[in-house]
Design a protein around this motif. Structure first.
Motif, mmCIF file in Angstrom:
data_model
loop_
_atom_site.group_PDB
_atom_site.id
_atom_site.type_symbol
_atom_site.label_atom_id
_atom_site.label_comp_id
_atom_site.label_asym_id
_atom_site.label_seq_id
_atom_site.Cartn_x
_atom_site.Cartn_y
_atom_site.Cartn_z
ATOM 1 N N GLY A 110 36.308 30.600 42.084
ATOM 2 C CA GLY A 110 35.239 31.146 42.920
ATOM 3 C C GLY A 110 33.855 30.754 42.449
ATOM 4 N N ALA A 111 33.690 30.494 41.136
ATOM 5 C CA ALA A 111 32.388 30.057 40.629
ATOM 6 C C ALA A 111 32.024 28.698 41.215
ATOM 7 C CB ALA A 111 32.405 30.001 39.102
ATOM 8 N N VAL A 112 32.990 27.787 41.246
ATOM 9 C CA VAL A 112 32.727 26.457 41.790
ATOM 10 C C VAL A 112 32.482 26.549 43.298
ATOM 11 C CG1 VAL A 112 33.581 24.102 41.978
ATOM 12 C CG2 VAL A 112 34.174 25.465 39.987
ATOM 13 N N VAL A 113 33.264 27.372 43.995
ATOM 14 C CA VAL A 113 33.068 27.531 45.435
ATOM 15 C C VAL A 113 31.680 28.103 45.719
ATOM 16 C CG1 VAL A 113 33.910 28.641 47.536
ATOM 17 C CG2 VAL A 113 35.549 27.808 45.835
ATOM 18 N N ALA A 114 31.275 29.143 44.983
ATOM 19 C CA ALA A 114 29.954 29.746 45.192
ATOM 20 C C ALA A 114 28.845 28.724 44.953
ATOM 21 C CB ALA A 114 29.782 30.953 44.279
ATOM 22 N N PHE A 115 28.988 27.950 43.879
ATOM 23 C CA PHE A 115 27.992 26.930 43.565
ATOM 24 C C PHE A 115 27.889 25.898 44.685
ATOM 25 C CE2 PHE A 115 27.573 22.594 41.659
ATOM 26 C CZ PHE A 115 26.212 22.639 41.374
ATOM 27 N N GLU A 116 29.029 25.410 45.170
ATOM 28 C CA GLU A 116 29.007 24.388 46.211
ATOM 29 C C GLU A 116 28.540 24.960 47.550
ATOM 30 O OE1 GLU A 116 29.054 21.334 45.948
ATOM 31 O OE2 GLU A 116 30.068 20.834 44.067
ATOM 32 N N VAL A 117 28.837 26.234 47.825
ATOM 33 C CA VAL A 117 28.310 26.874 49.034
ATOM 34 C C VAL A 117 26.792 26.962 48.950
ATOM 35 C CG1 VAL A 117 28.160 29.074 50.279
ATOM 36 C CG2 VAL A 117 30.394 28.136 49.682
ATOM 37 N N ALA A 118 26.249 27.315 47.784
ATOM 38 C CA ALA A 118 24.800 27.358 47.623
ATOM 39 C C ALA A 118 24.187 25.981 47.873
ATOM 40 C CB ALA A 118 24.440 27.854 46.217
ATOM 41 N N ARG A 119 24.835 24.929 47.371
ATOM 42 C CA ARG A 119 24.324 23.570 47.612
ATOM 43 C C ARG A 119 24.410 23.212 49.099
ATOM 44 N NH1 ARG A 119 25.373 18.659 43.845
ATOM 45 N NH2 ARG A 119 27.578 18.804 44.439
ATOM 46 N N ALA A 120 25.519 23.572 49.737
ATOM 47 C CA ALA A 120 25.683 23.260 51.154
ATOM 48 C C ALA A 120 24.629 23.968 52.002
ATOM 49 C CB ALA A 120 27.094 23.641 51.618
ATOM 50 N N LEU A 134 27.694 33.052 38.147
ATOM 51 C CA LEU A 134 28.934 32.291 38.050
ATOM 52 C C LEU A 134 29.681 32.688 36.783
ATOM 53 C CD1 LEU A 134 27.521 28.819 39.123
ATOM 54 C CD2 LEU A 134 28.408 30.667 40.555
ATOM 55 N N SER A 135 30.972 32.927 36.931
ATOM 56 C CA SER A 135 31.754 33.523 35.853
ATOM 57 C C SER A 135 32.974 32.667 35.517
ATOM 58 C CB SER A 135 32.207 34.930 36.293
ATOM 59 O OG SER A 135 33.140 35.485 35.394
ATOM 60 N N SER A 136 33.192 32.462 34.221
ATOM 61 C CA SER A 136 34.445 31.900 33.697
ATOM 62 C C SER A 136 34.808 30.537 34.269
ATOM 63 C CB SER A 136 35.611 32.887 33.920
ATOM 64 O OG SER A 136 35.484 33.982 33.054
ATOM 65 N N TYR A 137 33.823 29.647 34.304
ATOM 66 C CA TYR A 137 34.140 28.250 34.598
ATOM 67 C C TYR A 137 33.076 27.362 33.986
ATOM 68 C CZ TYR A 137 36.631 24.443 36.698
ATOM 69 O OH TYR A 137 37.405 23.332 36.860
ATOM 70 N N GLN A 138 33.509 26.234 33.463
ATOM 71 C CA GLN A 138 32.601 25.293 32.827
ATOM 72 C C GLN A 138 31.714 24.608 33.872
ATOM 73 O OE1 GLN A 138 35.203 22.431 30.978
ATOM 74 N NE2 GLN A 138 35.476 21.268 32.849
ATOM 75 N N ALA A 139 30.617 24.004 33.416
ATOM 76 C CA ALA A 139 29.724 23.279 34.313
ATOM 77 C C ALA A 139 30.513 22.220 35.087
ATOM 78 C CB ALA A 139 28.600 22.641 33.514
ATOM 79 N N PRO A 140 30.204 22.047 36.360
ATOM 80 C CA PRO A 140 31.075 21.232 37.224
ATOM 81 C C PRO A 140 31.086 19.748 36.897
ATOM 82 C CG PRO A 140 29.068 21.855 38.376
ATOM 83 C CD PRO A 140 29.077 22.635 37.103
ATOM 84 N N ALA A 221 30.026 24.681 27.044
ATOM 85 C CA ALA A 221 30.480 24.304 28.384
ATOM 86 C C ALA A 221 29.827 25.176 29.450
ATOM 87 C CB ALA A 221 31.998 24.413 28.477
ATOM 88 N N LEU A 222 29.472 26.406 29.091
ATOM 89 C CA LEU A 222 28.769 27.289 30.019
ATOM 90 C C LEU A 222 27.275 26.973 30.043
ATOM 91 C CD1 LEU A 222 30.536 30.683 29.179
ATOM 92 C CD2 LEU A 222 31.197 28.952 30.862
ATOM 93 N N GLU A 223 26.722 26.666 28.876
ATOM 94 C CA GLU A 223 25.303 26.322 28.818
ATOM 95 C C GLU A 223 24.992 25.047 29.590
ATOM 96 O OE1 GLU A 223 24.849 26.205 24.596
ATOM 97 O OE2 GLU A 223 24.057 28.260 24.480
ATOM 98 N N ALA A 224 26.012 24.195 29.747
ATOM 99 C CA ALA A 224 25.807 22.940 30.468
ATOM 100 C C ALA A 224 25.482 23.162 31.945
ATOM 101 C CB ALA A 224 27.044 22.049 30.327
ATOM 102 N N TRP A 225 25.722 24.374 32.466
ATOM 103 C CA TRP A 225 25.323 24.698 33.840
ATOM 104 C C TRP A 225 23.804 24.601 34.011
ATOM 105 C CZ3 TRP A 225 27.840 25.445 38.319
ATOM 106 C CH2 TRP A 225 29.207 25.788 38.309
ATOM 107 N N GLY A 226 23.060 24.672 32.918
ATOM 108 C CA GLY A 226 21.607 24.708 33.016
ATOM 109 C C GLY A 226 21.002 23.526 33.742
ATOM 110 N N ARG A 227 21.679 22.381 33.743
ATOM 111 C CA ARG A 227 21.140 21.197 34.422
ATOM 112 C C ARG A 227 21.208 21.312 35.934
ATOM 113 N NH1 ARG A 227 25.186 16.025 34.073
ATOM 114 N NH2 ARG A 227 24.160 15.513 36.030
ATOM 115 N N HIS A 228 21.906 22.340 36.443
ATOM 116 C CA HIS A 228 22.122 22.439 37.886
ATOM 117 C C HIS A 228 21.140 23.362 38.591
ATOM 118 C CE1 HIS A 228 25.659 19.941 37.694
ATOM 119 N NE2 HIS A 228 26.044 20.617 36.624
#
Length: 275
Positions: A110-120, A134-140, A221-228
């Motif tokens: 769901g974290a990846v889906v939420a992220f991609e919905v926000a981009r869409a 976003l919870s419990s998933y590494q940067a995409p 792996a979670l901190e890597a989300w910062g680039r997005h």
């Protein structure tokens, strides 16, 4: 809020009554709150349902919670589940009328889906969330290291599902129809995340909060989300594993509340009188 407007639901440009009916199939709400400061739309983990997140409603009295219903389970069990994440995201962005102000919360898949919905939504010129949690998933953009399992035969997939989500009762495990139904949507969800490939694009500009368990993904792996995102970014860890949010529910709900509660404007100092 719009859903309880006595004049009826508002349409966004280009949306018809049929669109609203299609969008309603995607959403569930346990408690409507016209006075809420924001809505939060929750995207479930693989094999999950929105019910787990809707039960947070009592602990989040300032928010109106909406759960996203995926095809192939629950009240949509007669529908075929999606097997490609980009197809699911496109369908959600087409059908769901996200009403501002709102936030998106997603756990695991769901974290990846939420992220991609926000981009869409951003790319389509639609409404953007006030915040993304976003919870419990590494940067995409990071490579997956887990082996693919969606192609395994049922007898090998079932123990994996039970290890991750809990054992089925003997009666349910021995029921071939139920077992096949359960494995079908788990298999589809595994296939979605295992075939997902992040496509480079502009970072979001919304505040992004990433949450995880100390025994799950490495903090890096979670901190890597910062680039997005170019907006505010933070990472918060709670004791626990991939499903830390069950044992740490109260702490997580406090974090959500503090993240989505509007900050009062700082008082403007009075001009000083010059003698």
């Amino acid at each position: 809020m719009a859903d309880t407007d006595p004049k009826g639901p508002r349409e966004r440009p280009g949306h018809t009554g049929a669109d609203r009916e299609a969008g309603a199939a995607w959403l569930a709400c346990r408690q409507r709150r016209p006075e809420a400061t924001a809505r939060m739309y929750c995207f479930p983990h693989s094999g999950g349902s929105p019910g787990e997140y809707l039960r947070w409603s009592d602990g989040l009295p300032g928010l109106e919670l909406w759960g996203v219903n995926l095809p192939g389970r629950g009240r949509r069990m007669s529908e075929e589940p999606y097997r490609r994440l980009e197809d699911l995201v496109g369908a959600i962005a087409d059908a769901v009328d996200f009403r501002p102000p709102f936030a998106l919360f997603g756990h695991s898949l769901g974290a990846v889906v939420a992220f991609e919905v926000a981009r869409a939504l951003r790319d389509r010129g639609g409404p953007e969330p006030r915040a993304l949690l976003l919870s419990s998933y590494q940067a995409p953009h990071l490579p997956r290291t887990d082996p693919d399992v969606h192609g395994l035969p049922d007898e090998q997939l079932l123990p994996i599902v039970e290890r991750q989500y809990g054992e089925l009762s003997t009666a349910l495990r021995d029921d071939p129809d139920f077992r096949q139904f359960t494995l079908a949507y788990h298999r589809a969800d595994f296939e979605m995340i295992e075939t997902y490939r992040y496509a480079e694009g502009r970072p979001l500009s919304v505040p992004l909060t990433v949450v995880g368990g100390t025994e799950d993904y490495p903090k890096e792996a979670l901190e890597a989300w910062g680039r997005h995102t170019t907006g505010p970014f933070s990472v918060r860890l709670f004791p626990g594993d991939h499903f830390y949010l069950r044992a740490q529910r109260e702490g997580l709900l406090r974090l959500i509340t503090s993240t989505l509660t509007p900050r009062p404007a700082a008082p403007v100092p009075s001009p000083q009188r010059v003698a």
